[in-house]
Design a protein around this motif. Structure first.
Motif, PDB file in Angstrom:
ATOM      1  N   ARG A  47       0.810  -1.215   0.000  1.00 40.11           N
ATOM      2  CA  ARG A  47       0.000   0.000   0.000  1.00 40.11           C
ATOM      3  C   ARG A  47       0.842   1.264   0.000  1.00 40.11           C
ATOM      4  NH1 ARG A  47      -2.877  -2.217   4.750  1.00 40.11           N
ATOM      5  NH2 ARG A  47      -3.554  -4.183   3.895  1.00 40.11           N
ATOM      6  N   SER A  48       2.049   1.183   0.519  1.00 44.08           N
ATOM      7  CA  SER A  48       2.893   2.373   0.583  1.00 44.08           C
ATOM      8  C   SER A  48       3.877   2.477  -0.581  1.00 44.08           C
ATOM      9  CB  SER A  48       3.653   2.405   1.913  1.00 44.08           C
ATOM     10  OG  SER A  48       4.502   1.284   2.001  1.00 44.08           O
ATOM     11  N   ALA A  68      -5.641  -9.995  -5.598  1.00 43.55           N
ATOM     12  CA  ALA A  68      -4.623  -9.000  -5.932  1.00 43.55           C
ATOM     13  C   ALA A  68      -5.226  -7.829  -6.712  1.00 43.55           C
ATOM     14  CB  ALA A  68      -3.504  -9.648  -6.742  1.00 43.55           C
ATOM     15  N   LEU A  69      -6.123  -8.127  -7.643  1.00 46.95           N
ATOM     16  CA  LEU A  69      -6.747  -7.053  -8.417  1.00 46.95           C
ATOM     17  C   LEU A  69      -7.599  -6.150  -7.523  1.00 46.95           C
ATOM     18  CD1 LEU A  69      -7.634  -8.982 -11.681  1.00 46.95           C
ATOM     19  CD2 LEU A  69      -6.024  -7.078 -11.463  1.00 46.95           C
ATOM     20  N   ASN A  91      -8.100  -0.874  -5.015  1.00 50.62           N
ATOM     21  CA  ASN A  91      -8.269  -0.034  -3.838  1.00 50.62           C
ATOM     22  C   ASN A  91      -7.142   0.984  -3.691  1.00 50.62           C
ATOM     23  OD1 ASN A  91     -10.634  -1.357  -3.187  1.00 50.62           O
ATOM     24  ND2 ASN A  91      -9.628  -2.772  -1.770  1.00 50.62           N
ATOM     25  N   ILE A  92      -5.947   0.610  -4.071  1.00 52.62           N
ATOM     26  CA  ILE A  92      -4.796   1.501  -3.943  1.00 52.62           C
ATOM     27  C   ILE A  92      -4.751   2.529  -5.073  1.00 52.62           C
ATOM     28  CG2 ILE A  92      -2.274   1.569  -4.069  1.00 52.62           C
ATOM     29  CD1 ILE A  92      -2.336  -1.179  -2.657  1.00 52.62           C
ATOM     30  N   ILE A  98      -6.131   5.686 -12.560  1.00 53.97           N
ATOM     31  CA  ILE A  98      -7.184   4.774 -13.020  1.00 53.97           C
ATOM     32  C   ILE A  98      -6.754   3.976 -14.256  1.00 53.97           C
ATOM     33  CG2 ILE A  98      -8.476   6.305 -14.552  1.00 53.97           C
ATOM     34  CD1 ILE A  98     -10.176   4.347 -11.862  1.00 53.97           C
ATOM     35  N   ASN A  99      -5.910   4.568 -15.104  1.00 48.27           N
ATOM     36  CA  ASN A  99      -5.495   3.892 -16.339  1.00 48.27           C
ATOM     37  C   ASN A  99      -4.653   2.646 -16.066  1.00 48.27           C
ATOM     38  OD1 ASN A  99      -3.398   5.473 -15.399  1.00 48.27           O
ATOM     39  ND2 ASN A  99      -2.613   5.930 -17.440  1.00 48.27           N
TER      40      ASN A  99
END
Length: 195
Positions: free
Chosen positions: A37-38, A67-68, A73-74, A80-81
């Motif tokens: 996440r970081s 994983a997707l 979420n991240i 978005i692309n």
């Protein structure tokens, strides 16, 4: 960032040693960790693309879905692309596996037919109607063994892609395209069962 690059490098080493299951586990653990996440998005995309490649090769649809979701979420508010790129790759790899399986099944069937013609005897000419039935049964069995598992995986991949893309206005167009592709797959499966 540094941890992500090290993880990808270690994964590549494991793949080069033909330890794909361990490479998949390594990436899965990293993707599910707090470190993921970081990590900057630019470093995450190559990791996720490699992970998707390994999940498709090993037909691990559940791991790909997890994983997707994590990746969505991240990255959905930042880039978005990149979600679109990863999902397109996921579907593309799954479709390629179906095509490869179908080619392999067709090749095995052709080899069997050629062998039967090479050993043609008077008895085999008399029993040709039985052989034609056996050939079609052999083709069905080959398709069931080689193609059907990949068709099921592709179906699961489409469902996963739709699940990831839904309820996000910025991904709505891609969601609609995937819905159409899923309908196309339903037709192919229906046609496949008829033949």
């Amino acid at each position: 960032n540094f941890k992500g690059e090290n993880t990808l490098k270690r994964c590549e080493e494991l793949v080069s040693l033909k330890q794909n299951a361990q490479a998949l586990t390594l990436l899965h653990d990293f993707i599910m960790s707090k470190r993921f996440r970081s990590t900057p998005i630019a470093s995450l995309e190559p990791i996720l693309l490699k992970f998707i490649e390994l999940t498709v090769d090993q037909r691990k649809g559940k791991a790909a879905k997890e994983a997707l979701h994590q990746y969505k979420n991240i990255s959905q508010n930042v880039a978005i692309n990149t979600i679109e790129t990863v999902i397109r790759k996921f579907i593309e790899l799954a479709e390629t596996k179906v095509t490869e399986a179908q080619s392999k099944a067709d090749q095995l069937t052709l080899t069997t037919v050629e062998d039967l013609e090479a050993t043609e005897t008077p008895e085999s000419i008399i029993l040709s109607t039985v052989l034609l039935t056996a050939e079609s049964a052999n083709k069905e069995r080959t398709d069931r063994e080689l193609v059907t598992p990949w068709l099921k995986f592709l179906w699961e991949a489409y469902r996963t892609a739709l699940d990831i893309l839904r309820n996000n206005a910025r991904l709505e167009i891609l969601y609609q395209v995937r819905c159409l592709e899923k309908q196309d797959l339903k037709f192919k499966i229906f046609f496949f069962k008829k033949n």
